[in-house]
Write a protein that holds these residues in place. Structure first.
Motif, mmCIF file in Angstrom:
data_model
loop_
_atom_site.group_PDB
_atom_site.id
_atom_site.type_symbol
_atom_site.label_atom_id
_atom_site.label_comp_id
_atom_site.label_asym_id
_atom_site.label_seq_id
_atom_site.Cartn_x
_atom_site.Cartn_y
_atom_site.Cartn_z
ATOM 1 N N ALA A 85 42.883 36.703 45.304
ATOM 2 C CA ALA A 85 42.372 35.363 45.011
ATOM 3 C C ALA A 85 43.194 34.698 43.914
ATOM 4 O O ALA A 85 43.341 33.483 43.897
ATOM 5 C CB ALA A 85 40.903 35.440 44.599
ATOM 6 N N SER A 86 43.759 35.488 43.009
ATOM 7 C CA SER A 86 44.557 34.898 41.930
ATOM 8 C C SER A 86 45.859 34.304 42.453
ATOM 9 O O SER A 86 46.473 33.482 41.796
ATOM 10 C CB SER A 86 44.843 35.930 40.838
ATOM 11 N N ALA A 87 46.285 34.722 43.656
ATOM 12 C CA ALA A 87 47.516 34.187 44.241
ATOM 13 C C ALA A 87 47.293 32.801 44.846
ATOM 14 O O ALA A 87 48.236 32.092 45.142
ATOM 15 C CB ALA A 87 48.050 35.133 45.306
ATOM 16 N N VAL A 88 46.052 32.433 45.025
ATOM 17 C CA VAL A 88 45.717 31.135 45.604
ATOM 18 C C VAL A 88 45.526 30.135 44.467
ATOM 19 O O VAL A 88 44.800 30.393 43.516
ATOM 20 C CB VAL A 88 44.418 31.228 46.447
ATOM 21 N N ARG A 89 46.199 29.007 44.577
ATOM 22 C CA ARG A 89 46.083 27.984 43.549
ATOM 23 C C ARG A 89 44.629 27.536 43.431
ATOM 24 O O ARG A 89 43.990 27.187 44.407
ATOM 25 C CB ARG A 89 46.987 26.804 43.888
ATOM 26 N N ARG A 90 44.098 27.566 42.226
ATOM 27 C CA ARG A 90 42.702 27.214 42.012
ATOM 28 C C ARG A 90 42.597 25.850 41.367
ATOM 29 O O ARG A 90 43.460 25.424 40.617
ATOM 30 C CB ARG A 90 42.023 28.231 41.101
ATOM 31 N N LYS A 91 41.488 25.208 41.671
ATOM 32 C CA LYS A 91 41.160 23.961 40.988
ATOM 33 C C LYS A 91 39.675 23.989 40.673
ATOM 34 O O LYS A 91 38.915 24.754 41.254
ATOM 35 C CB LYS A 91 41.554 22.748 41.824
ATOM 36 N N ARG A 92 39.271 23.173 39.749
ATOM 37 C CA ARG A 92 37.873 23.131 39.321
ATOM 38 C C ARG A 92 36.964 22.908 40.526
ATOM 39 O O ARG A 92 37.222 22.055 41.359
ATOM 40 C CB ARG A 92 37.688 22.015 38.298
ATOM 41 N N GLY A 93 35.921 23.702 40.611
ATOM 42 C CA GLY A 93 34.964 23.566 41.703
ATOM 43 C C GLY A 93 35.229 24.490 42.881
ATOM 44 O O GLY A 93 34.398 24.598 43.779
ATOM 45 N N ASP A 94 36.394 25.172 42.901
ATOM 46 C CA ASP A 94 36.672 26.127 43.975
ATOM 47 C C ASP A 94 35.657 27.254 43.933
ATOM 48 O O ASP A 94 35.176 27.637 42.866
ATOM 49 C CB ASP A 94 38.066 26.735 43.819
ATOM 50 N N SER A 95 35.362 27.785 45.099
ATOM 51 C CA SER A 95 34.492 28.957 45.154
ATOM 52 C C SER A 95 35.150 30.023 46.004
ATOM 53 O O SER A 95 35.962 29.721 46.877
ATOM 54 C CB SER A 95 33.115 28.592 45.726
ATOM 55 N N ASP A 108 33.241 51.811 43.375
ATOM 56 C CA ASP A 108 34.247 52.077 42.338
ATOM 57 C C ASP A 108 35.231 50.921 42.160
ATOM 58 O O ASP A 108 35.997 50.913 41.201
ATOM 59 C CB ASP A 108 35.035 53.358 42.655
ATOM 60 N N TRP A 109 35.237 49.972 43.091
ATOM 61 C CA TRP A 109 36.130 48.816 42.968
ATOM 62 C C TRP A 109 35.736 47.922 41.805
ATOM 63 O O TRP A 109 36.542 47.139 41.324
ATOM 64 C CB TRP A 109 36.135 47.993 44.241
ATOM 65 N N GLU A 110 34.475 47.982 41.411
ATOM 66 C CA GLU A 110 33.953 47.150 40.324
ATOM 67 C C GLU A 110 34.309 45.680 40.535
ATOM 68 O O GLU A 110 34.915 45.039 39.679
ATOM 69 C CB GLU A 110 34.457 47.657 38.970
ATOM 70 N N ILE A 111 33.920 45.170 41.684
ATOM 71 C CA ILE A 111 34.319 43.823 42.099
ATOM 72 C C ILE A 111 33.868 42.742 41.115
ATOM 73 O O ILE A 111 34.594 41.780 40.865
ATOM 74 C CB ILE A 111 33.845 43.528 43.536
ATOM 75 N N LYS A 112 32.693 42.898 40.529
ATOM 76 C CA LYS A 112 32.216 41.898 39.558
ATOM 77 C C LYS A 112 33.103 41.875 38.320
ATOM 78 O O LYS A 112 33.430 40.811 37.805
ATOM 79 C CB LYS A 112 30.762 42.178 39.163
ATOM 80 N N ARG A 113 33.513 43.050 37.847
ATOM 81 C CA ARG A 113 34.391 43.126 36.679
ATOM 82 C C ARG A 113 35.754 42.519 36.996
ATOM 83 O O ARG A 113 36.320 41.772 36.194
ATOM 84 C CB ARG A 113 34.548 44.582 36.228
ATOM 85 N N ALA A 115 36.437 40.204 39.211
ATOM 86 C CA ALA A 115 36.279 38.749 39.320
ATOM 87 C C ALA A 115 36.193 38.115 37.932
ATOM 88 O O ALA A 115 36.830 37.092 37.669
ATOM 89 C CB ALA A 115 35.043 38.421 40.141
ATOM 90 N N LYS A 116 35.427 38.727 37.070
ATOM 91 C CA LYS A 116 35.277 38.194 35.707
ATOM 92 C C LYS A 116 36.620 38.160 34.992
ATOM 93 O O LYS A 116 36.936 37.207 34.282
ATOM 94 C CB LYS A 116 34.265 39.028 34.918
ATOM 95 N N ALA A 117 37.437 39.185 35.202
ATOM 96 C CA ALA A 117 38.772 39.237 34.579
ATOM 97 C C ALA A 117 39.663 38.104 35.072
ATOM 98 O O ALA A 117 40.599 37.697 34.384
ATOM 99 C CB ALA A 117 39.434 40.589 34.854
ATOM 100 N N GLU A 118 39.362 37.563 36.254
ATOM 101 C CA GLU A 118 40.133 36.437 36.808
ATOM 102 C C GLU A 118 39.512 35.091 36.442
ATOM 103 O O GLU A 118 39.922 34.051 36.934
ATOM 104 C CB GLU A 118 40.220 36.552 38.331
#
Length: 148
Positions: A85-95, A108-113, A115-118
């Motif tokens: 997801a970080s490779a995709v250009r983001r703009k305010r309001g993207d989900s 073990d992927w800790e997906i929430k962690r 996502a928060k790091a991004e």
């Protein structure tokens, strides 16, 4: 292939033909083909696999047929890709929507962690994936003798 007019928006569950969709870790690409078929186009979809084309054809009987159909729909199909997801250009309001199993080893992927790091935050969690909402999708294992 049908070309959509800008004013025509098609929706399948959480996905819209106006969303920019990144699907990471596709198995046989049947999940990607579901919204592409519903939209009549996949120019807004990037679908990635960690496997090479050769590995895909050995692992999954329908993978290359699905890839061919996605390509005809205009999908950006990437093999041996590590897109995120970080490779995709983001703009305010993207989900971003993510769907994955929550049992071990996926927990073990800790997906929430991650996502928060991004800089992302959880807005809503759904507890159950409904296979019937995605016609044509068949869940496949990623490796081993049961991958097909």
């Amino acid at each position: 292939m049908k070309v959509m007019e800008d004013s025509e928006i098609r929706i399948i569950r959480h996905y819209s033909s106006k969303h920019k969709i990144l699907l990471v870790g596709e198995g046989d690409f049947s999940f990607s083909l579901c919204p592409a078929s519903a939209f009549g186009s996949a120019t807004n979809i990037t679908a990635t696999s960690l496997d090479s084309e050769d590995e895909l054809s050995k692992k999954y009987m329908d993978a290359m047929v699905n890839v061919s159909m996605l390509t005809r729909f205009g999908c950006d199909v990437q093999h041996e890709g590590s897109s995120s997801a970080s490779a995709v250009r983001r703009k305010r309001g993207d989900s971003y929507h993510t769907q994955h199993k929550t049992t071990y080893p996926f927990s073990d992927w800790e997906i929430k962690r991650l996502a928060k790091a991004e800089g992302l935050k959880l807005v809503k969690a759904e507890s159950k994936f409904e296979l019937s909402h995605y016609p044509g999708y068949t869940n496949k294992r990623g490796s081993g003798w049961t991958s097909e």
